[in-house]
Design an enzyme around this catalytic site. Structure first.
Site, PDB file in Angstrom:
ATOM      1  N   GLU A  53       0.874  -1.177   0.000  1.00  0.00           N
ATOM      2  CA  GLU A  53       0.000   0.000   0.000  1.00  0.00           C
ATOM      3  C   GLU A  53       0.909   1.225   0.000  1.00  0.00           C
ATOM      4  O   GLU A  53       1.803   1.344   0.835  1.00  0.00           O
ATOM      5  CB  GLU A  53      -0.912  -0.024   1.238  1.00  0.00           C
ATOM      6  CG  GLU A  53      -1.654   1.263   1.515  1.00  0.00           C
ATOM      7  CD  GLU A  53      -2.584   1.709   0.376  1.00  0.00           C
ATOM      8  OE1 GLU A  53      -3.374   0.905  -0.106  1.00  0.00           O
ATOM      9  OE2 GLU A  53      -2.462   2.885  -0.030  1.00  0.00           O
ATOM     10  N   THR A  79      -9.855   4.176   0.551  1.00  0.00           N
ATOM     11  CA  THR A  79     -10.800   5.285   0.400  1.00  0.00           C
ATOM     12  C   THR A  79     -11.799   5.327   1.557  1.00  0.00           C
ATOM     13  O   THR A  79     -12.010   6.373   2.165  1.00  0.00           O
ATOM     14  CB  THR A  79     -11.574   5.146  -0.932  1.00  0.00           C
ATOM     15  OG1 THR A  79     -10.627   5.160  -1.998  1.00  0.00           O
ATOM     16  CG2 THR A  79     -12.568   6.273  -1.119  1.00  0.00           C
ATOM     17  N   CYS A  80     -12.406   4.197   1.862  1.00  0.00           N
ATOM     18  CA  CYS A  80     -13.499   4.174   2.836  1.00  0.00           C
ATOM     19  C   CYS A  80     -13.073   4.775   4.165  1.00  0.00           C
ATOM     20  O   CYS A  80     -13.738   5.655   4.708  1.00  0.00           O
ATOM     21  CB  CYS A  80     -13.990   2.739   3.027  1.00  0.00           C
ATOM     22  SG  CYS A  80     -15.214   2.596   4.318  1.00  0.00           S
ATOM     23  N   ALA A  88       3.264  -1.028  -6.168  1.00  0.00           N
ATOM     24  CA  ALA A  88       3.606  -2.283  -6.840  1.00  0.00           C
ATOM     25  C   ALA A  88       3.177  -2.190  -8.299  1.00  0.00           C
ATOM     26  O   ALA A  88       2.174  -1.554  -8.608  1.00  0.00           O
ATOM     27  CB  ALA A  88       2.888  -3.446  -6.169  1.00  0.00           C
ATOM     28  N   TYR A 126     -24.345   9.462  -5.249  1.00  0.00           N
ATOM     29  CA  TYR A 126     -24.113   9.336  -3.808  1.00  0.00           C
ATOM     30  C   TYR A 126     -23.322  10.525  -3.247  1.00  0.00           C
ATOM     31  O   TYR A 126     -23.724  11.149  -2.270  1.00  0.00           O
ATOM     32  CB  TYR A 126     -23.260   8.101  -3.525  1.00  0.00           C
ATOM     33  CG  TYR A 126     -23.927   6.758  -3.603  1.00  0.00           C
ATOM     34  CD1 TYR A 126     -24.296   6.093  -2.446  1.00  0.00           C
ATOM     35  CD2 TYR A 126     -24.141   6.117  -4.809  1.00  0.00           C
ATOM     36  CE1 TYR A 126     -24.860   4.833  -2.481  1.00  0.00           C
ATOM     37  CE2 TYR A 126     -24.708   4.851  -4.865  1.00  0.00           C
ATOM     38  CZ  TYR A 126     -25.064   4.213  -3.698  1.00  0.00           C
ATOM     39  OH  TYR A 126     -25.620   2.968  -3.739  1.00  0.00           O
ATOM     40  N   GLU A 129     -24.693  13.493  -0.734  1.00  0.00           N
ATOM     41  CA  GLU A 129     -24.216  13.459   0.649  1.00  0.00           C
ATOM     42  C   GLU A 129     -23.512  14.762   1.021  1.00  0.00           C
ATOM     43  O   GLU A 129     -23.740  15.330   2.093  1.00  0.00           O
ATOM     44  CB  GLU A 129     -23.275  12.261   0.849  1.00  0.00           C
ATOM     45  CG  GLU A 129     -24.043  10.943   0.738  1.00  0.00           C
ATOM     46  CD  GLU A 129     -23.185   9.690   0.922  1.00  0.00           C
ATOM     47  OE1 GLU A 129     -23.752   8.638   1.192  1.00  0.00           O
ATOM     48  OE2 GLU A 129     -21.946   9.762   0.780  1.00  0.00           O
TER      49      GLU A 129
HETATM   50  P1  NDP Z   1     -22.144   8.265  -9.128  1.00  0.00           P
HETATM   51  O1  NDP Z   1     -21.841   7.368 -10.255  1.00  0.00           O
HETATM   52  O2  NDP Z   1     -23.040   7.773  -8.038  1.00  0.00           O
HETATM   53  O3  NDP Z   1     -22.745   9.636  -9.651  1.00  0.00           O
HETATM   54  C1  NDP Z   1     -22.094  10.381 -10.635  1.00  0.00           C
HETATM   55  C2  NDP Z   1     -22.902  11.628 -10.930  1.00  0.00           C
HETATM   56  O4  NDP Z   1     -22.205  12.400 -11.894  1.00  0.00           O
HETATM   57  C3  NDP Z   1     -24.283  11.330 -11.490  1.00  0.00           C
HETATM   58  O5  NDP Z   1     -25.201  12.259 -11.006  1.00  0.00           O
HETATM   59  C4  NDP Z   1     -24.049  11.497 -12.986  1.00  0.00           C
HETATM   60  O6  NDP Z   1     -25.190  11.859 -13.686  1.00  0.00           O
HETATM   61  C5  NDP Z   1     -23.075  12.652 -12.995  1.00  0.00           C
HETATM   62  N1  NDP Z   1     -22.324  12.704 -14.239  1.00  0.00           N
HETATM   63  C6  NDP Z   1     -21.470  11.761 -14.735  1.00  0.00           C
HETATM   64  N2  NDP Z   1     -20.993  12.160 -15.928  1.00  0.00           N
HETATM   65  C7  NDP Z   1     -21.558  13.354 -16.199  1.00  0.00           C
HETATM   66  C8  NDP Z   1     -21.461  14.258 -17.296  1.00  0.00           C
HETATM   67  N3  NDP Z   1     -20.683  13.993 -18.345  1.00  0.00           N
HETATM   68  N4  NDP Z   1     -22.186  15.396 -17.243  1.00  0.00           N
HETATM   69  C9  NDP Z   1     -22.975  15.670 -16.191  1.00  0.00           C
HETATM   70  N5  NDP Z   1     -23.108  14.854 -15.113  1.00  0.00           N
HETATM   71  C10 NDP Z   1     -22.403  13.708 -15.119  1.00  0.00           C
HETATM   72  O7  NDP Z   1     -20.738   8.704  -8.590  1.00  0.00           O
HETATM   73  P2  NDP Z   1     -20.251   9.368  -7.238  1.00  0.00           P
HETATM   74  O8  NDP Z   1     -19.077  10.175  -7.657  1.00  0.00           O
HETATM   75  O9  NDP Z   1     -21.352  10.046  -6.503  1.00  0.00           O
HETATM   76  O10 NDP Z   1     -19.819   8.110  -6.376  1.00  0.00           O
HETATM   77  C11 NDP Z   1     -19.025   7.088  -6.917  1.00  0.00           C
HETATM   78  C12 NDP Z   1     -19.411   5.759  -6.347  1.00  0.00           C
HETATM   79  O11 NDP Z   1     -18.939   5.657  -5.016  1.00  0.00           O
HETATM   80  C13 NDP Z   1     -20.915   5.513  -6.236  1.00  0.00           C
HETATM   81  O12 NDP Z   1     -21.482   5.010  -7.401  1.00  0.00           O
HETATM   82  C14 NDP Z   1     -20.988   4.526  -5.121  1.00  0.00           C
HETATM   83  O13 NDP Z   1     -20.845   3.248  -5.671  1.00  0.00           O
HETATM   84  C15 NDP Z   1     -19.809   4.864  -4.250  1.00  0.00           C
HETATM   85  N6  NDP Z   1     -20.245   5.600  -3.047  1.00  0.00           N
HETATM   86  C16 NDP Z   1     -21.056   4.986  -2.135  1.00  0.00           C
HETATM   87  C17 NDP Z   1     -21.490   5.658  -1.018  1.00  0.00           C
HETATM   88  C18 NDP Z   1     -22.407   4.985  -0.051  1.00  0.00           C
HETATM   89  O14 NDP Z   1     -22.493   3.767  -0.073  1.00  0.00           O
HETATM   90  N7  NDP Z   1     -23.122   5.728   0.785  1.00  0.00           N
HETATM   91  C19 NDP Z   1     -21.081   7.029  -0.744  1.00  0.00           C
HETATM   92  C20 NDP Z   1     -20.237   7.593  -1.769  1.00  0.00           C
HETATM   93  C21 NDP Z   1     -19.844   6.888  -2.866  1.00  0.00           C
HETATM   94  P3  NDP Z   1     -26.194  10.728 -14.288  1.00  0.00           P
HETATM   95  O15 NDP Z   1     -26.925  10.147 -13.134  1.00  0.00           O
HETATM   96  O16 NDP Z   1     -27.034  11.499 -15.225  1.00  0.00           O
HETATM   97  O17 NDP Z   1     -25.311   9.723 -14.977  1.00  0.00           O
END
Ligand code: NDP
Length: 453
Positions: free
Chosen positions: A32, A39-40, A112, A174, A178
């Site tokens: 690591e 991340t978590c 690595a 998400y 949040e």
């Molecule tokens: P997400 O994939 O959940 O959301 C990405 C967002 O960005 C969506 O609203 C998407 O819109 C938007 N987006 C993507 N591309 C574009 C674009 N070209 N133009 C405009 N809008 C865009 O990603 P996050 O970054 O929020 O989180 C990443 C991952 O991390 C999550 O999917 C989840 O798996 C994990 N996570 C889990 C949490 C939990 O369990 N509580 C907390 C935080 C993260 P659209 O919907 O239209 O595609």
């Protein structure tokens, strides 16, 4: 070979895999380069939840007035929160590292990369291993717009010197939802810019609708059907141009626009490991890559990017390879929560995914606490029930304690509980959770214009 197993990445998935494999007697190495727990623990779920709690205390202080408290006008001290959060994260970091060392795994604080399919360069040292697990996680991405580098991503949000006074968050997944709750709750003027009509694409529509209303109630300024066009800096200020031709002047632009797998620098080509165009390592259902003795677990596979899924995958790979307990992780009915304010939790299919004939039961109500606090806050609970088998196919909730409530109900869904099982369960009174076992009237039947009320 130097090791039976070498794990690249000490996040939730990698640490679990290394510890369990070492416990099964394997000679394990793990590398690591950044921080133990990944991340978590460091820049994700754990510190995020502390920040959500901080925002909720501010709201609770206001709500307490209705209950007779003479609450002073609350002022939040960002630096105190960040220091307390950092102290706790350092403690957790240490625990992760100690657990690994106590398990007997050899720990390398280094990067690595592959030299060939059995050989790694670990911080300049040549190391060979029978099996290799890639558990390098992912990183947040910005959109490709002019001035994107002027915006921050979630990695940065945990180390800000101050809470911004005005913030524009891009996205409505998400992370966006949040952090909108966090910043608005801590007093920032918060804009949420997203290209969908409602936040949280993919979640149940009723939850999405109510979440948008509740966020507005928390003073988040919503910009649906909108995309960012460019960012320009004026000193510390940022001007964010939007597709509706408006310009927002803010202190911070925050890209919460998805994450990408961490594969740069791994030299996967040297091992022949196949990736998708996104960089995600292609795996089969046992998490094996295109090279049978090389596995990938967690976010680097970009399937369902949730910590408990990653740890479960790590555990399953270790058990399969070294514990004589071959098993696979199902991605069906994985419960998940969004720590928005109020939070959302869900397991199983949404109403939109339900087959024709599925019965939908909905309860929307003002929680008991807010009858007195005066806050316009509502909870929504929904069951999606199969019209033929009576099995509960989906449980959805927006409201206080939703993640705590739905975790238990996920067991029932996994076990195949029917609506009749829910009905014969006695409620715990007075709780919000009891609504889930007292939903008697069908709200709608999927595919029918109007069901009997
Ligand atoms: P997400 O994939 O959940 O959301 C990405 C967002 O960005 C969506 O609203 C998407 O819109 C938007 N987006 C993507 N591309 C574009 C674009 N070209 N133009 C405009 N809008 C865009 O990603 P996050 O970054 O929020 O989180 C990443 C991952 O991390 C999550 O999917 C989840 O798996 C994990 N996570 C889990 C949490 C939990 O369990 N509580 C907390 C935080 C993260 P659209 O919907 O239209 O595609």
């Amino acid at each position: 070979m130097d090791f039976d197993l070498f794990v690249i990445g000490g996040g939730s998935a990698g640490v679990r895999c290394a510890r369990i494999a070492a416990g099964h007697g394997a000679r394990v190495g793990v590398a690591e380069a950044r921080f133990w727990g990944g991340t978590c623990v460091n820049i994700g779920c754990v510190p995020k939840k502390f920040m959500v709690m901080a925002a909720e205390y501010g709201l609770a202080a206001k709500d307490s007035v209705g209950f007779g408290w003479d609450a002073p006008k609350a002022k939040h001290h960002w630096a105190t929160l960040i220091a307390a959060k950092d102290k706790e994260i350092a403690r957790l970091n240490g625990i992760y590292q100690r657990l690994l060392q106590q398990s007997g795994a050899e720990v390398f604080e280094a990067r690595a990369s592959f030299i060939d399919a059995h050989t790694l360069d670990v911080g300049g040292k040549r190391i060979t291993a029978e099996k290799i697990v890639i558990a390098t996680g992912g990183h947040p991405t910005r959109l490709d717009i002019p001035g994107a580098e002027l915006g921050i991503v979630s990695d940065d949000a945990f180390y800000l010197a101050d809470c911004p006074k005005r913030v524009a968050i891009i996205g409505s997944g998400y992370i966006a939802v949040e952090f909108a709750g966090i910043f608005a709750g801590l007093g920032a003027q918060t804009h949420l810019i997203y290209r969908q009509p409602l936040p949280l694409r993919g979640f149940d529509e009723d939850l999405r609708l109510l979440l948008a209303e509740q966020m507005q109630g928390n003073h988040v300024i919503l910009h649906p059907d909108t995309t960012p066009v460019s960012i320009v800096a004026h000193g510390n200020e940022r001007s964010l141009a939007l597709s509706d031709n408006s310009v927002l002047d803010v202190d911070m632009v925050f890209f919460a626009t998805g994450r990408a797998p961490n594969v740069a620098g791994l030299n996967l080509a040297a091992a022949g490991v196949k990736t998708k165009p996104s960089g995600a390592v292609v795996v089969d259902e046992s998490m094996a890559s295109s090279i049978p003795h090389i596995y990938a677990i967690g976010d680097v596979t970009d399937r369902l990017n949730l910590t408990p899924v990653a740890t479960a995958e790590g555990h399953a790979v270790a058990d399969t390879l070294f514990g004589h307990k071959p098993r696979k992780i199902s991605l069906e009915n994985v419960p998940t929560a969004v720590f928005s304010i109020p939070p959302i939790a869900t397991v199983g299919i949404t109403e939109e995914q339900a087959p024709p004939g599925a019965k939908i039961f909905v309860a929307k109500f003002k929680p008991m606490r807010h009858q007195i606090s005066g806050r316009q806050r509502f909870s929504l609970m929904k069951l999606v029930v199969d019209g033929v088998t009576d099995k509960v196919l989906g449980v959805h909730m927006l409201g206080e304690d939703a993640p705590e409530i739905v975790q238990g109900l996920a067991v029932a869904v996994i076990a195949g509980a029917t609506k009749a099982d829910f009905d014969k369960t006695i409620g715990i009174h007075p709780t919000a959770a009891e609504e889930f076992v007292t939903l008697r009237t069908i709200t709608r039947v999927v595919g029918q214009a109007m069901a009997a009320q």
